[in-house]
Design an enzyme around this catalytic site. Structure first.
Site: not given
Length: 440
Positions: A160, A378
């Protein structure tokens, strides 16, 4: 509900960028927004169904190789992820690489999706969410978990201190585009960290303490708000001051109100002060606006207080909007250019910490991942049937994200066990949301 599945690690290897990082890019300075970020890795899991009826469906080994090859290529564009932290100010972009693991899951994805147990999903994640030493740990970890049915849970955990949710979205957009062979320059990341726009502070600067509240027995539960229910909720919270509330504002107000009600019930109180913090993406709000592909922790946090006894949803939305409007009109446009911005950020951090230290007020942390393109990830075998953030057991945390159709909201809520029990039976919540239904 499947609480646990046996997972067997098959292999581990280091993936490096397909081309060496040039010498002039070997030092990546963190901005002060990055430097103030808590030292955690944020895990994301994408679930892909195995289409056994598709002739061109690759087997597990082919999928793994395809992921590793495209990951190597995308790391040439996100080269800091293949480096290591030198300290709290610098990433050495030394092409040390990222960790890629392959695992076998002794179970079926269909069972997991029946009533997902978010608290058990960390078993799919390849690293500790709170690493003990940032200096030696890779900034990015990947684990491809293959089920008996051939379905895949792709877990990716990112530091992060380099990446917020929007950065992660840009990374996956690039990675999947490379995997599909349709990458173009408009998708490439824009680096603004360590520049005059978003400067780094002196590494010797003492940072304010950042809390990460992880007490035991704090379950995480999914609440699903379908589009039609959100429309009803928005109508209820509409007012003359906020005639067009957003779906995030409406859901946030409802969950904040009902979580506070749950806490009051368990404490036997009729009133209880409460506050909430909400992360706000600043890319389009600063002046001049930044590209949506800008990487780093480019968000601000607004803090809103609930008046004691305040139970009106419309009023809560007004309070949230009023604080956000002040940020949008006064603070954010000057944030990245203001010489006093750092002191203002420190002041906000200190305000945040002081509230967290108080026992007489309940504090909730909201963040929205809505409108980010995670469901478009995808790699060549279809879009994910579901993506989620596993529970990291941070108390009083609420993450809002899109449902797979992009119209509803899935709220991932972590509360104490007693507060969660109250929230799950709250009639106002159940009027608009379903609790942990099967993933469609």
């Amino acid at each position: 509900m499947v609480s646990s599945m046996e997972i067997e690690i098959i292999s581990k290897e280091t993936i490096k960028p397909s081309f060496p990082t040039s010498q002039n890019l070997r030092i990546c300075q963190l901005s002060y927004l990055d430097q103030m970020m808590i030292r955690i890795h944020v895990p994301i899991i994408f679930f892909y169904l195995n289409n056994s009826h598709c002739i061109d469906q690759p087997d597990n080994a082919a999928k793994s190789q395809h992921l590793k090859g495209s990951l190597s290529e995308v790391l040439t564009h996100f080269y800091p992820l293949a480096g290591r932290f030198k300290d709290n100010a610098i990433i050495e972009c030394n092409d040390a690489g990222v960790e890629f693991a392959e695992a076998r899951v002794h179970g079926f994805l269909s069972d997991l999706l029946e009533k997902p147990d978010l608290d058990s999903l960390l078993q799919f994640v390849p690293c500790d969410v709170m690493p003990s030493n940032d200096i030696t740990v890779p900034l990015l970890h990947v684990q491809a978990n293959f089920f008996k049915c051939g379905s895949l849970a792709l877990a990716v955990s990112t530091s992060h201190k380099f990446s917020d949710a929007s950065t992660a979205s840009t990374f996956f957009k690039c990675w999947s585009a490379i995997a599909l062979g349709c990458m173009d320059e408009s998708m490439l990341p824009k680096f603004v960290v360590g520049t005059t726009i978003n400067p780094s502070m002196d590494s010797s600067t003492v940072l304010p303490p950042v809390h990460f509240n992880m007490p035991p027995n704090c379950p995480t539960t999914r609440f699903i708000f379908e589009e039609s229910k959100i429309t009803e909720l928005k109508t209820r919270v509409t007012s003359a001051i906020v005639p067009k509330p957003t779906r995030v504002e409406a859901v946030t107000a409802l969950l904040w109100k009902c979580a506070n009600a749950a806490r009051r019930t368990n404490l036997g109180l009729t009133t209880r002060p409460s506050a909430m913090a909400q992360a706000v993406n600043i890319r389009k709000r600063v002046s001049p606006p930044l590209s949506e592909n800008s990487v780093g922790n480019l968000f601000a946090t607004i803090v809103v207080s609930m008046e004691e006894g305040e139970l009106d949803l419309a009023r809560l939305v007004i309070q949230i909007r009023e604080v956000l409007d002040v940020y949008n009109e006064d603070f954010l446009p000057r944030l990245l250019r203001d010489q006093n911005a750092f002191s203002k950020i420190l002041g906000a951090g200190n305000q945040y910490s002081k509230i967290l230290d108080r026992d007489d007020i309940d504090f909730y942390i909201f963040t929205s991942w809505c409108k980010l393109s995670f469901y478009d990830t995808d790699f060549g075998w279809g879009k994910p049937v579901w993506f989620t953030i596993p529970s990291v057991r941070s108390k009083n945390t609420m993450i809002l994200k899109d449902t797979s159709d992009g119209k509803g909201i899935e709220a991932l809520i972590t509360l104490s066990a007693e507060d969660m029990a109250e929230l799950k039976s709250n009639k106002e919540v159940l009027e608009f949301a379903s609790v942990n239904p099967r993933v469609a």
